[in-house]
Design a protein around this motif. Structure first.
Motif, PDB file in Angstrom:
ATOM      1  N   GLU A 180       0.845  -1.196   0.000  1.00 30.26           N
ATOM      2  CA  GLU A 180       0.000   0.000   0.000  1.00 30.26           C
ATOM      3  C   GLU A 180       0.880   1.246   0.000  1.00 30.26           C
ATOM      4  O   GLU A 180       1.883   1.295   0.710  1.00 30.26           O
ATOM      5  CB  GLU A 180      -0.895  -0.020   1.247  1.00 30.26           C
ATOM      6  N   GLU A 191       0.886   5.811  -0.219  1.00 29.70           N
ATOM      7  CA  GLU A 191       0.178   6.957   0.353  1.00 29.70           C
ATOM      8  C   GLU A 191      -1.122   7.252  -0.397  1.00 29.70           C
ATOM      9  O   GLU A 191      -2.121   7.620   0.212  1.00 29.70           O
ATOM     10  CB  GLU A 191       1.085   8.192   0.358  1.00 29.70           C
ATOM     11  N   ARG A 221      -3.895   5.107   0.813  1.00 25.88           N
ATOM     12  CA  ARG A 221      -4.446   5.595   2.084  1.00 25.88           C
ATOM     13  C   ARG A 221      -5.364   6.803   1.861  1.00 25.88           C
ATOM     14  O   ARG A 221      -6.422   6.919   2.487  1.00 25.88           O
ATOM     15  CB  ARG A 221      -3.312   5.922   3.053  1.00 25.88           C
TER      16      ARG A 221
END
Length: 163
Positions: free
Chosen positions: A2, A4, A7
């Motif tokens: 994952e 940024e 997110r």
């Protein structure tokens, strides 16, 4: 794995489930990569006493081939800046001894901007450093993934190239 952007997208989906945030998956990554690339470019150019704007002008001249000269109008067209901005950039580069202004033999009122030997050396060194940094940035992509990214980015950028 994952990053940024994943997110950010997750947070926006939670906060605004009514919106399709799919474009963020691509364009936010491009924006973030552009910021990292800009930093790498500034560092490569600084090592050769150049700013990004200096490199833009010098590289346009270098790519033009012998005798490495263009009119200010041609430089404006290649670097996508205003004529006033180009005048300022050329003034700065003349002051650094990286380019000369010469009379245009085909237009008595015109001038040509020519790369000096020092300018050629500076742009060549900066370009070599830039390519090394860019190769580092792309080191995790295999040739086929690189080709796919190139094709996708070309598709995204073509509509802008005509404007």
């Amino acid at each position: 794995m994952e990053d940024e952007v994943d997110r950010l997208v997750t947070a926006w989906k939670r906060e605004r489930p009514d919106l399709d945030v799919t474009p963020m998956q691509v364009l936010s990554r491009i924006t973030r990569l552009a910021l990292h690339l800009d930093r790498a470019r500034r560092e490569a150019f600084a090592d050769h006493g150049l700013e990004t704007s200096d490199f833009d002008v010098l590289s346009a001249l270098r790519r033009s081939g012998e005798p490495y000269q263009l009119s200010p109008g041609q430089l404006v067209q290649q670097t996508l800046v205003t004529s006033g901005t180009m005048t300022h950039r050329v003034d700065r580069l003349v002051g650094k001894g990286l380019v000369d202004r010469l009379p245009d033999p085909s237009d008595r009122r015109g001038v040509l901007v020519r790369l000096t030997a020092t300018g050629r050396s500076s742009v060549d060194g900066a370009f070599t450093a830039l390519l090394a940094r860019e190769q580092d940035l792309l080191a995790d992509l295999d040739p086929s993934a690189t080709a796919q990214v190139v094709d996708a980015l070309r598709t995204l950028s073509l509509p802008f190239d005509g404007s």
